[in-house]
Each structure stands twice: as structure tokens, then as C-alpha cells.
Design an enzyme around this catalytic site. Structure first.
Site, PDB file in Angstrom:
ATOM      1  N   MET A  20       8.802  -2.559  11.640  1.00 44.77           N
ATOM      2  CA  MET A  20       8.594  -1.442  10.707  1.00 44.77           C
ATOM      3  C   MET A  20       7.166  -1.477  10.183  1.00 44.77           C
ATOM      4  O   MET A  20       6.627  -2.540   9.886  1.00 44.77           O
ATOM      5  CB  MET A  20       9.577  -1.535   9.547  1.00 44.77           C
ATOM      6  CG  MET A  20      10.973  -1.246   9.973  1.00 44.77           C
ATOM      7  SD  MET A  20      12.048  -1.101   8.536  1.00 44.77           S
ATOM      8  CE  MET A  20      13.582  -0.798   9.372  1.00 44.77           C
ATOM      9  N   SER A  21       6.565  -0.313  10.071  1.00 45.18           N
ATOM     10  CA  SER A  21       5.208  -0.192   9.548  1.00 45.18           C
ATOM     11  C   SER A  21       5.037   1.218   9.014  1.00 45.18           C
ATOM     12  O   SER A  21       5.564   2.176   9.599  1.00 45.18           O
ATOM     13  CB  SER A  21       4.198  -0.441  10.670  1.00 45.18           C
ATOM     14  OG  SER A  21       2.917  -0.013  10.272  1.00 45.18           O
ATOM     15  N   LYS A  62       4.767 -10.144   9.308  1.00 46.44           N
ATOM     16  CA  LYS A  62       4.203  -9.208  10.285  1.00 46.44           C
ATOM     17  C   LYS A  62       2.681  -9.279  10.242  1.00 46.44           C
ATOM     18  O   LYS A  62       2.026  -9.267  11.265  1.00 46.44           O
ATOM     19  CB  LYS A  62       4.665  -7.780  10.003  1.00 46.44           C
ATOM     20  CG  LYS A  62       4.299  -6.835  11.123  1.00 46.44           C
ATOM     21  CD  LYS A  62       4.483  -5.392  10.734  1.00 46.44           C
ATOM     22  CE  LYS A  62       3.342  -4.962   9.846  1.00 46.44           C
ATOM     23  NZ  LYS A  62       3.336  -3.531   9.570  1.00 46.44           N
ATOM     24  N   GLY A  84      11.188  -2.830   5.369  1.00 46.87           N
ATOM     25  CA  GLY A  84      10.427  -4.095   5.361  1.00 46.87           C
ATOM     26  C   GLY A  84       9.968  -4.428   3.946  1.00 46.87           C
ATOM     27  O   GLY A  84      10.165  -5.541   3.444  1.00 46.87           O
ATOM     28  N   HIS A  85       9.367  -3.445   3.280  1.00 43.68           N
ATOM     29  CA  HIS A  85       8.911  -3.668   1.900  1.00 43.68           C
ATOM     30  C   HIS A  85      10.095  -4.000   0.985  1.00 43.68           C
ATOM     31  O   HIS A  85      10.007  -4.880   0.128  1.00 43.68           O
ATOM     32  CB  HIS A  85       8.234  -2.404   1.347  1.00 43.68           C
ATOM     33  CG  HIS A  85       7.004  -1.977   2.084  1.00 43.68           C
ATOM     34  ND1 HIS A  85       6.954  -0.823   2.830  1.00 43.68           N
ATOM     35  CD2 HIS A  85       5.776  -2.538   2.184  1.00 43.68           C
ATOM     36  CE1 HIS A  85       5.739  -0.678   3.336  1.00 43.68           C
ATOM     37  NE2 HIS A  85       5.013  -1.713   2.973  1.00 43.68           N
ATOM     38  N   ARG A 141       2.586   2.954   9.276  1.00 43.07           N
ATOM     39  CA  ARG A 141       1.819   3.760  10.236  1.00 43.07           C
ATOM     40  C   ARG A 141       2.685   4.270  11.390  1.00 43.07           C
ATOM     41  O   ARG A 141       2.219   5.122  12.150  1.00 43.07           O
ATOM     42  CB  ARG A 141       0.652   2.949  10.781  1.00 43.07           C
ATOM     43  CG  ARG A 141      -0.457   2.721   9.738  1.00 43.07           C
ATOM     44  CD  ARG A 141      -1.599   1.938  10.342  1.00 43.07           C
ATOM     45  NE  ARG A 141      -2.781   1.890   9.494  1.00 43.07           N
ATOM     46  CZ  ARG A 141      -3.192   0.810   8.824  1.00 43.07           C
ATOM     47  NH1 ARG A 141      -2.500  -0.309   8.887  1.00 43.07           N
ATOM     48  NH2 ARG A 141      -4.285   0.851   8.088  1.00 43.07           N
ATOM     49  N   GLN A 178     -10.570  -2.551   2.024  1.00 40.91           N
ATOM     50  CA  GLN A 178     -10.116  -3.229   3.243  1.00 40.91           C
ATOM     51  C   GLN A 178     -10.105  -2.299   4.450  1.00 40.91           C
ATOM     52  O   GLN A 178      -9.664  -2.682   5.522  1.00 40.91           O
ATOM     53  CB  GLN A 178      -8.755  -3.890   3.034  1.00 40.91           C
ATOM     54  CG  GLN A 178      -7.579  -2.938   2.876  1.00 40.91           C
ATOM     55  CD  GLN A 178      -6.318  -3.683   2.449  1.00 40.91           C
ATOM     56  OE1 GLN A 178      -6.223  -4.206   1.351  1.00 40.91           O
ATOM     57  NE2 GLN A 178      -5.334  -3.738   3.329  1.00 40.91           N
ATOM     58  N   MET A 205       0.842  -1.199   0.000  1.00 35.53           N
ATOM     59  CA  MET A 205       0.000   0.000   0.000  1.00 35.53           C
ATOM     60  C   MET A 205       0.880   1.253   0.000  1.00 35.53           C
ATOM     61  O   MET A 205       0.407   2.344   0.336  1.00 35.53           O
ATOM     62  CB  MET A 205      -0.922  -0.006   1.216  1.00 35.53           C
ATOM     63  CG  MET A 205      -1.807  -1.262   1.244  1.00 35.53           C
ATOM     64  SD  MET A 205      -3.375  -1.051   2.084  1.00 35.53           S
ATOM     65  CE  MET A 205      -2.853  -0.477   3.673  1.00 35.53           C
TER      66      MET A 205
HETATM   67  N1  LIG Z   1       8.325  -4.724   9.004  1.00 34.49           N
HETATM   68  C1  LIG Z   1       8.006  -5.508   7.989  1.00 34.49           C
HETATM   69  N2  LIG Z   1       8.778  -6.569   7.673  1.00 34.49           N
HETATM   70  C2  LIG Z   1       8.456  -7.396   6.643  1.00 34.49           C
HETATM   71  N3  LIG Z   1       7.375  -7.216   5.848  1.00 34.49           N
HETATM   72  C3  LIG Z   1       6.564  -6.180   6.118  1.00 34.49           C
HETATM   73  C4  LIG Z   1       6.842  -5.269   7.189  1.00 34.49           C
HETATM   74  N4  LIG Z   1       5.860  -4.324   7.208  1.00 34.49           N
HETATM   75  C5  LIG Z   1       5.019  -4.637   6.203  1.00 34.49           C
HETATM   76  N5  LIG Z   1       5.441  -5.737   5.545  1.00 34.49           N
HETATM   77  C6  LIG Z   1       4.763  -6.411   4.439  1.00 34.49           C
HETATM   78  O1  LIG Z   1       4.709  -5.545   3.326  1.00 34.49           O
HETATM   79  C7  LIG Z   1       3.528  -5.830   2.575  1.00 34.49           C
HETATM   80  C8  LIG Z   1       2.783  -4.563   2.354  1.00 34.49           C
HETATM   81  O2  LIG Z   1       2.336  -4.086   3.604  1.00 34.49           O
HETATM   82  P1  LIG Z   1       1.808  -2.620   3.849  1.00 34.49           P
HETATM   83  O3  LIG Z   1       1.999  -1.793   2.630  1.00 34.49           O
HETATM   84  O4  LIG Z   1       0.480  -2.662   4.493  1.00 34.49           O
HETATM   85  O5  LIG Z   1       2.893  -2.076   4.886  1.00 34.49           O
HETATM   86  P2  LIG Z   1       2.816  -1.786   6.382  1.00 34.49           P
HETATM   87  O6  LIG Z   1       4.056  -1.093   6.762  1.00 34.49           O
HETATM   88  O7  LIG Z   1       2.395  -3.065   7.060  1.00 34.49           O
HETATM   89  O8  LIG Z   1       1.704  -0.752   6.533  1.00 34.49           O
HETATM   90  P3  LIG Z   1       0.631  -0.643   7.653  1.00 34.49           P
HETATM   91  O9  LIG Z   1       0.915  -1.675   8.693  1.00 34.49           O
HETATM   92  O10 LIG Z   1       0.806   0.727   8.144  1.00 34.49           O
HETATM   93  O11 LIG Z   1      -0.625  -0.876   6.863  1.00 34.49           O
HETATM   94  C9  LIG Z   1       2.730  -6.865   3.384  1.00 34.49           C
HETATM   95  O12 LIG Z   1       3.019  -8.169   2.870  1.00 34.49           O
HETATM   96  C10 LIG Z   1       3.304  -6.695   4.767  1.00 34.49           C
HETATM   97  O13 LIG Z   1       3.192  -7.870   5.565  1.00 34.49           O
HETATM   98  C1  LIG Z   2      -1.693  -7.205   0.705  1.00 36.76           C
HETATM   99  C2  LIG Z   2      -2.164  -5.761   0.601  1.00 36.76           C
HETATM  100  C3  LIG Z   2      -1.244  -4.977  -0.330  1.00 36.76           C
HETATM  101  C4  LIG Z   2      -3.559  -5.790  -0.048  1.00 36.76           C
HETATM  102  O1  LIG Z   2      -4.077  -4.506  -0.188  1.00 36.76           O
HETATM  103  C5  LIG Z   2      -2.259  -5.086   1.980  1.00 36.76           C
HETATM  104  O2  LIG Z   2      -3.188  -5.725   2.797  1.00 36.76           O
HETATM  105  C6  LIG Z   2      -0.925  -4.955   2.651  1.00 36.76           C
HETATM  106  O3  LIG Z   2      -0.255  -3.992   2.307  1.00 36.76           O
HETATM  107  O4  LIG Z   2      -0.561  -5.794   3.498  1.00 36.76           O
HETATM  108  N1  BAL Z   3      -0.664  -4.412   6.115  1.00 37.50           N
HETATM  109  C1  BAL Z   3      -2.067  -4.396   6.477  1.00 37.50           C
HETATM  110  C2  BAL Z   3      -2.855  -3.500   5.649  1.00 37.50           C
HETATM  111  C3  BAL Z   3      -3.880  -2.764   6.433  1.00 37.50           C
HETATM  112  O1  BAL Z   3      -3.662  -2.486   7.619  1.00 37.50           O
HETATM  113  O2  BAL Z   3      -4.931  -2.413   5.880  1.00 37.50           O
END
Ligand SMILES: Nc1ncnc2c1ncn2[C@@H]1O[C@H](COP(=O)(O)OP(=O)(O)OP(=O)(O)O)[C@@H](O)[C@H]1O
Ligand SMILES: CC(C)(CO)[C@@H](O)C(=O)[O-]
Ligand code: BAL
Length: 286
Positions: free
Chosen positions: A184-185, A149, A36-37, A187, A61, A30
């Protein structure tokens, strides 16, 4: 790196890749990318010739009171990071491009979509499984990489792929953490400085559970231990602490005798943080 705003652009890119005899790996995101990404991208590159990243903040979602409008976005920075990470193409559609006039069809994994995070976020997982199916149909990758995560999301996608005979491989990747242990996130940027400092309580609680698990304790004792650690974060509201079978996510009771996943959800202000760790008694991990 090719930017693909439309489904047709992606299909043309993938067809050309396949004509060249090369395989395609997909990393759905997203956006507002972090390390992480990028580590998912590197994992995808280890298993495929060309990596496609999708960036799409999927409205279906998000619940009505959730943070769709304020979800952090920075497409220019995202593209610069992906360029440096040798991504072949980026699919970044608009909502209109993705859903047309709305759509009427959903994909659901009922046994997994209503529990845990799904109980806190009704309709969330229906939106995830539907958009991930659409991404798989548009890109038709050989494999896709998801982060551990989002443990429940990964379990749900694996189940969906098995049940619907989708012909791609799903690869899970370990959680990448900040130096102090916070997962890492995207958010995390919305945490106040005080909340950010307290947010390390989640990974500390998981480490305490991991250590304690070695002696095959009662789940109730693990639960008390984790909640005690989380209580250190006085600004956090503990939404859930769950101990589930690491493979099926079935509830666990009594003594810890098999690998379990600890799933945490803690709210700091409007930011819901999640984290997880697989734990096991020593006798199993030896
Ligand atoms: N710290 C992390 N380590 C490994 N993979 C991650 C991490 N954070 C997110 N991902 C993965 O990256 C992909 C995209 O996740 P997303 O874009 O929702 O990121 P996010 O940082 O989890 O955002 P949020 O939790 O704020 O929605 C998902 O498969 C998610 O599990
Ligand atoms: C898998 C995904 C891209 C679907 O919108 C989302 O849930 C996320 O970022 O983890
Ligand atoms: N990584 C999860 C996406 C969500 O919080 O909507």
C-alpha cells in the site's frame, strides 16, 4: 480527537497528557491515509496511552522535479479515518507553521542519506531526518512508529536517534499489502489501470527471492532472478535492485550467508514504487 494546526496546540495537548500520567506515541505521515498508516496507528496504541498522528507533506524532502505539487491530499477523509481509529490528536501544520521563515539548520545521517534511494533522490533523506527531528522535538513522544516499507528511512531514523541520544523508542511495522501483494502506498492511486495491474511484479519478485534465498544462492543469481521477474512488468522502468545487509545496509557480495534486505525501486510513468523484503538462507531462519 483534537486537531492541532500549531506547534503550540500540540505542546498544550502533550503537557495535559503527561500531567495525567499518560504516555504518547507518534505516527508521522504525509497524509492520504490507507490501511498501512492505520496499522501503524494501532501499533502505536498497543505501546502508548495516547496516539498523535502528524500529517505534513514536507517540502524539504522533495526534489525540484518531484511530485510535491501533485502529492495526493484529502485531509477531510484522513481526519474521518483517524477519528474511527481512536487517535487522540492530529498535528497538521502549514508549511509556514513548520518552517517559519525557512530555517537554516539540517540534521543529516551521511552514511545512509546518499546511498540507495538517496542516490536517486538527492537531499531527500536530509529533509526526512530534519523534519522528523522537528516532529520529535515538538511532540516529545515516548515512541514513534514507522513502516518497514520505507526500510532505508527506518534505518536512518534509528541511527539518528542513537547518535543524537534522542530519548524515544522507534518501532518498525511490517508492510501492509493489497490483496494481490502490492505494498500500500499513497502514490498507488496515481497508477494507470495497466500500470496498477503490472505493479504486482514487485511483490512477486520479492517472493521469488525469498524462496530462492533458502538455499543460500549467489547474490548475482538472486539479482538475475529478481530482474527477470521485474521484466514481466513491461511498463515499469527498474530504477534499482539492491541486496544489502539487513541491519547495516552495507553492500553484499558472493553467497547469501546472512539476512539481507532486497530493496526495489521501479518507476511506472511518473510514479516511483518501492518495496522491500528481508530474506535469509534456511539455515539461519530455522
Ligand atoms: N503499506 C504500508 N505498510 C506499513 N507502513 C506503511 C505503508 N505505507 C507507508 N507506510 C508508513 O507510513 C508512514 C508514512 O508514510 P507516507 O505518508 O509517506 O505513506 P506512503 O503511502 O508511503 O506514501 P508514499 O509512498 O506515496 O510517499 C511511513 O512510516 C511509512 O513507512
Ligand atoms: C517520515 C515522514 C512523515 C517525514 O516527512 C515521511 O518521510 C513519510 O511519510 O514516510
Ligand atoms: N514515504 C516516503 C516519503 C516520500 O516518498 O517522500
Amino acid at each position: 480527537m483534537q486537531i492541532c494546526p500549531t506547534k503550540q496546540d500540540v505542546r498544550i495537548f502533550v503537557a495535559a497528557t503527561r500531567r495525567g500520567g499518560m504516555t504518547v506515541g507518534l505516527v508521522p505521515t504525509m497524509g492520504y491515509l490507507h490501511e498501512g498508516h492505520l496499522s501503524l496507528v494501532r501499533e502505536a496504541a498497543r505501546h502508548s496511552d495516547k496516539v498523535i498522528v502528524s500529517i505534513f507533506v514536507n517540502p524539504t524532502q522533495f526534489g525540484a522535479n518531484e511530485d510535491l505539487a501533485s502529492y495526493p491530499r484529502d485531509p477531510d477523509r484522513d481526519l474521518a479515518l483517524l477519528e474511527e481509529t481512536n487517535v487522540a490528536a492530529v498535528f497538521m501544520p502549514s508549511v509556514e507553521e513548520m518552517y517559519g521563515d525557512g530555517g537554516d539548520t539540517y540534521v543529516e545521517v551521511p552514511s545512509l542519506s546518499g546511498i540507495l534511494q538517496g542516490a536517486l533522490r538527492p537531499d531527500h533523506f536530509r529533509g526526512v531526518s530534519t523534519v522528523v527531528t522537528k516532529l520529535f522535538n515538538i511532540v516529545q513522544p515516548d515512541l514513534a512508529v514507522f513502516g518497514e516499507k520505507d526500510y532505508q528511512q527506518l534505518a536512518l531514523i534509528r541511527q539518528m536517534v542513537r547518535d543524537l541520544d534522542m530519548s524515544l523508542k522507534i518501532i518498525g511495522h511490517p508492510t501492509v499489502r493489497e490483496a494481490d501483494g502490492l505494498a500500500m502506498s499513497s502514490r498507488n492511486v496515481r497508477l494507470t489501470a495497466a500500470d496498477r495491474a503490472q505493479a504486482i511484479a514487485l511483490s512477486r519478485a520479492l517472493s521469488a527471492a525469498e524462496d530462492c534465498a533458502k538455499t543460500a544462492p549467489m547474490i548475482s543469481d538472486l539479482d538475475n532472478l529478481v530482474r527477470g521477474q521485474l521484466a514481466e512488468a513491461s511498463n515499469g522502468k527498474v530504477e534499482s535492485v539492491d541486496f544489502r545487509d539487513a541491519l547495516t545496509l552495507a553492500p553484499l557480495e558472493g553467497r547469501l550467508v546472512r539476512p539481507a534486505v532486497v530493496l526495489l525501486a521501479v518507476r511506472f510513468g511518473k510514479v516511483l514504487l518501492i518495496d522491500q523484503r528481508v530474506i535469509a538462507p534456511d539455515v539461519l531462519s530455522a
